[in-house]
Design an enzyme around this catalytic site. Structure first.
Site, mmCIF file in Angstrom:
data_model
loop_
_atom_site.group_PDB
_atom_site.id
_atom_site.type_symbol
_atom_site.label_atom_id
_atom_site.label_comp_id
_atom_site.label_asym_id
_atom_site.label_seq_id
_atom_site.Cartn_x
_atom_site.Cartn_y
_atom_site.Cartn_z
ATOM 1 N N ASP A 1 8.751 -5.369 11.741
ATOM 2 C CA ASP A 1 9.046 -5.799 10.367
ATOM 3 C C ASP A 1 10.536 -5.645 10.061
ATOM 4 O O ASP A 1 10.915 -5.154 8.995
ATOM 5 C CB ASP A 1 8.209 -5.000 9.370
ATOM 6 N N ASN B 1 14.447 -3.894 4.814
ATOM 7 C CA ASN B 1 14.189 -2.680 5.591
ATOM 8 C C ASN B 1 15.431 -2.165 6.306
ATOM 9 O O ASN B 1 15.339 -1.350 7.217
ATOM 10 C CB ASN B 1 13.067 -2.920 6.601
ATOM 11 N N PHE C 1 0.805 -1.210 0.000
ATOM 12 C CA PHE C 1 0.000 0.000 0.000
ATOM 13 C C PHE C 1 0.849 1.275 0.000
ATOM 14 O O PHE C 1 0.385 2.357 0.327
ATOM 15 C CB PHE C 1 -1.004 0.040 1.171
ATOM 16 N N LYS D 1 13.846 -6.807 8.693
ATOM 17 C CA LYS D 1 14.259 -7.740 7.649
ATOM 18 C C LYS D 1 15.293 -7.042 6.777
ATOM 19 O O LYS D 1 15.414 -5.806 6.810
ATOM 20 C CB LYS D 1 13.056 -8.187 6.813
#
Length: 540
Positions: free
Chosen positions: A340, A345, A223, A342
């Site tokens: 999140d 990121n 999004f 990872k």
């Protein structure tokens, strides 16, 4: 060697060369051309004088367009054109344009005033004199299509102006500035504009187009997408995260999330740490929320591993310590759980592994975490899920009120460390959730045979199924692998080759007795699993 002048009639020069003529149709859909120079990276194709094309070579940092016969590489012989009217320049491999003349120019249908900057994308139309869409007798003094060598089709813009919209006619100086609203260009009243935009940091899409160029895509999620944001007035470059309001609302409803659209902006604006991407400002329209963040030029950690493989242990230790410092700041000083973490990121300031600095990014799922189990949204990226995140989702399906907290970030750090040292993920794609909840992973590939026992121990302590038994961020930073600055114990005795070159190899200090390792094998999963379809983010 200095750039020499070249007229638009095609007089030969050293740096800017003219290619074979284009037909009128080929001006807009040319095939890749064979050129005399192997290092042609882009072209300016004239749409006023048929067949005139200017090649831009890889070594060209600046290109001036104007009337001056010696200072400009492309001449436009019209008295209405400034001596130096436009500057096209390269910065970190991308091309930009600066308006130098008082009469301005158009990039597609966007008017540029003196001193403004915009990014150039493949297919952009640069027009001096008349708007490209103009009808009537007048023709532009000069007009070019910017084309990247070997590309077809046109570039894309984030928010293209529809044919019925008028240009911004009122000077815009801040997020609350008004914008025009009709095809005739009339300025909307303050009341009308206020009703059309959100109250908090609200702007219009016209204001965004007038103040920011967001032509280049850097990345995308479910999004949101990240684009290169060029400040039109200042020419400064940022990473602009653009969140689609409608898609975010759909995610919010589907996941039962308590996240608000402005949460990421609020979180990022409060964060000040050298290993966390900075957010400088944010604003929102009816359809998008824009985050103006630090532009980090070395790509992300996933890209780095895919291109160059796993890290040497000393390099992995240095980078992982930076990540732990960032997480310590989030957990202990800001009471924030990221949710999140990872490789995608984690942004890098350089591609040089001995000098790169890691910066944690993408706080779209981050939230305040005051107690140990107050997070309940099933979100993140499956390969980096902590067991308690999966169990929370299962328990909610059975009507139980479970939850998770900041220890979920510690599991994700363990997975990242595993990937740093081996170049592959710890879990297979098939039966992923079962492997995670049961803690089924092995150090079973060739890369692990050269990794120290202390590094493996840290991975195990972070990837412990029970969050109560898992290391906290303080405990991780106090682990002997991170605290000791030298080399750790090898997992196998040195080979005869190591003995022969012993004078060139640093003496290794052993913390503990060496243990026998299983024979290295290659699992069916490899580094490509890091970007497999099943590894997509939930709620990104």
């Amino acid at each position: 060697m200095e750039d020499t002048a070249m007229s638009p009639q095609g007089e030969q020069t050293t740096p800017f060369t003219q290619t074979q003529p284009f037909t009128q149709t080929q001006l807009f859909e040319p095939q890749p051309q064979e050129t005399k120079e192997d290092n042609v990276v882009a072209r300016l194709v004239s749409t006023v004088e048929a067949g005139i094309t200017f090649d831009i070579l890889a070594e060209h940092e600046n290109l001036l367009i104007g009337r001056h016969p010696t200072q400009c590489q492309i001449l436009v012989k019209d008295k209405h054109v400034s001596s130096q009217h436009l500057r096209i320049y390269k910065d970190q491999g991308r091309y930009f344009i600066e308006e130098l003349g008082t009469s301005g120019c158009f990039i597609n249908d966007q008017f540029m005033k003196k001193g403004e900057h915009r990014a150039l994308t493949h297919g952009d139309a640069i027009t001096i004199g008349e708007q490209p869409e103009g009808t009537g007798e007048k023709k532009p003094f000069a007009s070019y299509i910017f084309r990247v060598a070997g590309r077809k089709g046109s570039g894309e813009c984030m928010s293209p102006k529809s044919k019925g919209e008028g240009a911004v006619t009122e000077k815009l100086t801040g997020p609350t500035a008004a914008a025009s609203s009709s095809a005739g260009g009339a300025v909307a009243s303050v009341a009308t504009v206020a009703a059309a935009i959100p109250a908090r940091n609200g702007v219009t899409e016209d204001w965004v187009r007038a103040n920011w160029d967001v032509s280049h895509i850097l990345g995308s999620g479910n999004f949101s997408e990240v684009r290169l944001g060029v400040s039109v007035k200042r020419g400064q470059k940022y990473a602009m995260k653009i969140i689609d309001t409608k898609k975010f609302t759909q995610f919010q409803a589907k996941r039962g999330s308590q996240l608000c659209l402005s949460d990421e902006a609020d979180v990022l604006r409060r964060l000040q740490h050298s290993n966390i991407v900075r957010c400088f400002e944010w604003f929102q329209t009816e359809v998008h929320l824009y985050l103006v963040t630090e532009l980090v030029g070395g790509g992300d950690l996933l890209q780095c591993i895919l291109e160059s493989g796993c890290f040497l242990e000393r390099q992995a230790k240095r980078l992982f310590k930076q990540l732990c410092d960032a997480v310590q700041y989030l957990h202990l000083e800001m009471n924030i759980v990221h949710r999140d973490l990872k490789p995608e990121n984690i942004l890098l300031t350089s591609r040089e592994r001995d000098f790169m600095v890691a910066k944690v990014a993408d706080f779209g799922l981050a939230r305040k975490n005051m107690t140990s189990r107050d997070c309940r949204t099933f979100c993140g990226t499956p390969h980096y899920f902590a067991p308690e995140v999966i169990n929370t989702f299962k328990d909610m399906g059975q009507g139980n009120q479970a939850g998770y907290g900041r220890q979920a970030d510690m599991w994700s750090l363990g997975v990242i460390l595993y990937i740093l040292l081996s170049g592959i993920p710890p879990f297979e794609e098939e039966g992923l959730y079962e492997q995670i909840t049961e803690g089924k992973y092995e150090f079973d590939v060739r890369e692990w045979t050269t990794v120290s026992l202390e590094a493996k121990e840290l991975v195990k302590c972070l990837m412990t199924v029970n969050p109560k038994d898992r290391l906290s961020i303080i405990q991780a930073l106090e682990h002997k692998w991170l605290c000791f600055t030298g080399m750790c114990s090898p997992t196998k005795p040195p080979s005869s080759k190591d003995v022969l070159v012993g004078s060139l190899v640093p003496q290794k200090i052993t913390f503990q007795e060496e243990a026998s390792e299983p024979v290295a094998k290659r699992r069916k999963s490899d580094v490509t699993m890091l970007q497999s379809p099943g590894a997509g983010r939930l709620g990104a």
